[in-house]
Write a protein that holds these residues in place. Structure first.
Motif, PDB file in Angstrom:
ATOM      1  N   GLY A  41       0.831  -1.211   0.000  1.00 33.68           N
ATOM      2  CA  GLY A  41       0.000   0.000   0.000  1.00 33.68           C
ATOM      3  C   GLY A  41       0.858   1.251   0.000  1.00 33.68           C
ATOM      4  N   PHE A  44       2.820   1.377  -3.527  1.00 31.54           N
ATOM      5  CA  PHE A  44       1.854   1.650  -4.597  1.00 31.54           C
ATOM      6  C   PHE A  44       1.310   3.063  -4.440  1.00 31.54           C
ATOM      7  N   GLY A  45       1.047   3.447  -3.197  1.00 34.17           N
ATOM      8  CA  GLY A  45       0.491   4.776  -2.932  1.00 34.17           C
ATOM      9  C   GLY A  45       1.369   5.900  -3.448  1.00 34.17           C
ATOM     10  N   GLY A 137      -4.905  -0.821  -8.962  1.00 34.05           N
ATOM     11  CA  GLY A 137      -5.927  -0.396  -7.995  1.00 34.05           C
ATOM     12  C   GLY A 137      -7.178  -1.254  -8.105  1.00 34.05           C
ATOM     13  N   CYS A 140      -6.530  -4.583  -6.466  1.00 36.99           N
ATOM     14  CA  CYS A 140      -6.580  -4.465  -4.987  1.00 36.99           C
ATOM     15  C   CYS A 140      -8.028  -4.511  -4.545  1.00 36.99           C
ATOM     16  N   LYS A 141      -8.821  -3.635  -5.193  1.00 41.52           N
ATOM     17  CA  LYS A 141     -10.212  -3.467  -4.775  1.00 41.52           C
ATOM     18  C   LYS A 141     -11.017  -4.753  -4.983  1.00 41.52           C
ATOM     19  N   HIS A 144     -10.229  -7.146  -2.271  1.00 43.80           N
ATOM     20  CA  HIS A 144     -10.760  -6.665  -0.982  1.00 43.80           C
ATOM     21  C   HIS A 144     -12.271  -6.857  -0.912  1.00 43.80           C
TER      22      HIS A 144
HETATM   23  C1  ASC Z   1      -3.957   1.446  -2.139  1.00 39.32           C
HETATM   24  C2  ASC Z   1      -4.308   0.680  -1.010  1.00 39.32           C
HETATM   25  C3  ASC Z   1      -5.291  -0.149  -1.380  1.00 39.32           C
HETATM   26  C4  ASC Z   1      -5.596   0.021  -2.815  1.00 39.32           C
HETATM   27  C5  ASC Z   1      -7.027   0.276  -3.084  1.00 39.32           C
HETATM   28  C6  ASC Z   1      -7.285   0.459  -4.550  1.00 39.32           C
HETATM   29  O1  ASC Z   1      -3.099   2.297  -2.182  1.00 39.32           O
HETATM   30  O2  ASC Z   1      -3.785   0.745   0.204  1.00 39.32           O
HETATM   31  O3  ASC Z   1      -5.895  -1.006  -0.611  1.00 39.32           O
HETATM   32  O4  ASC Z   1      -4.755   1.103  -3.222  1.00 39.32           O
HETATM   33  O5  ASC Z   1      -7.457   1.406  -2.392  1.00 39.32           O
HETATM   34  O6  ASC Z   1      -8.638   0.468  -4.811  1.00 39.32           O
END
Ligand code: ASC
Length: 155
Positions: A41, A44-45, A137, A140-141, A144
């Motif tokens: 995170g 990537f951030g 992204g 990731c989503k 999740h």
């Molecule tokens: C990030 C982070 C996530 C993903 C998500 C992308 O930086 O910590 O969990 O991107 O937000 O949708």
């Protein structure tokens, strides 16, 4: 001949180490994967912030960050073994183990998108980076949404 075989075995062990990561107890695996996600995170951030124009674009810094992200992205999947659904507070949903094939596919999607982002960052092309940031992204989503609970379990 024996020496060569031994050298091969040692190399094979080293190369397969992440895939065969061993943990003393479930808590260790849970903390390990959480640490990996924290690093992912973070790195990537930093790149996403450049893609979004929140931070000045620096191609070298972007590529350094995607390099770390690429390496670390391969680690969490090694820490979701059977029996690691509890042992420490975790947001991992039971579906990870119930629908293991779907989870594996989601994990592979993520590492594939991260690899594309690393390639884009190495090219130094901001438009390519922006597109690839969107792909990462989304991966990731997607994972999740299906596999991460809103709250931590008690452990
Ligand atoms: C990030 C982070 C996530 C993903 C998500 C992308 O930086 O910590 O969990 O991107 O937000 O949708």
């Amino acid at each position: 001949m024996k020496k060569i075989a031994l050298a091969f075995a040692a190399t094979a062990t080293l190369l397969s180490l992440p895939a065969a990561a061993q943990f003393q107890k479930p808590e260790d695996a849970i903390k390990y994967r959480q640490a990996a996600f924290t690093l992912m995170g973070n790195h990537f951030g930093r790149v996403a912030a450049m893609a979004q124009g929140k931070v000045a674009f620096d191609a070298k810094v972007a590529a350094e960050n995607t390099g770390v992200l690429l390496t670390v992205s391969r680690l969490p999947a090694t820490a979701f073994g059977e029996g690691t659904d509890k042992g420490a507070p975790t947001r991992a949903k039971p579906e990870i183990w119930k629908d293991a094939a779907k989870f594996k596919a989601a994990a592979e999607k993520m590492t594939a998108e991260v690899a594309k982002l690393d390639t884009a960052a190495k090219s130094g092309n901001l438009d390519a980076i922006k597109a690839a940031v969107g792909g990462v992204g989304g991966s990731c989503k997607g994972c999740h949404d299906d596999f991460r609970a809103e709250r931590h379990s008690g452990g």
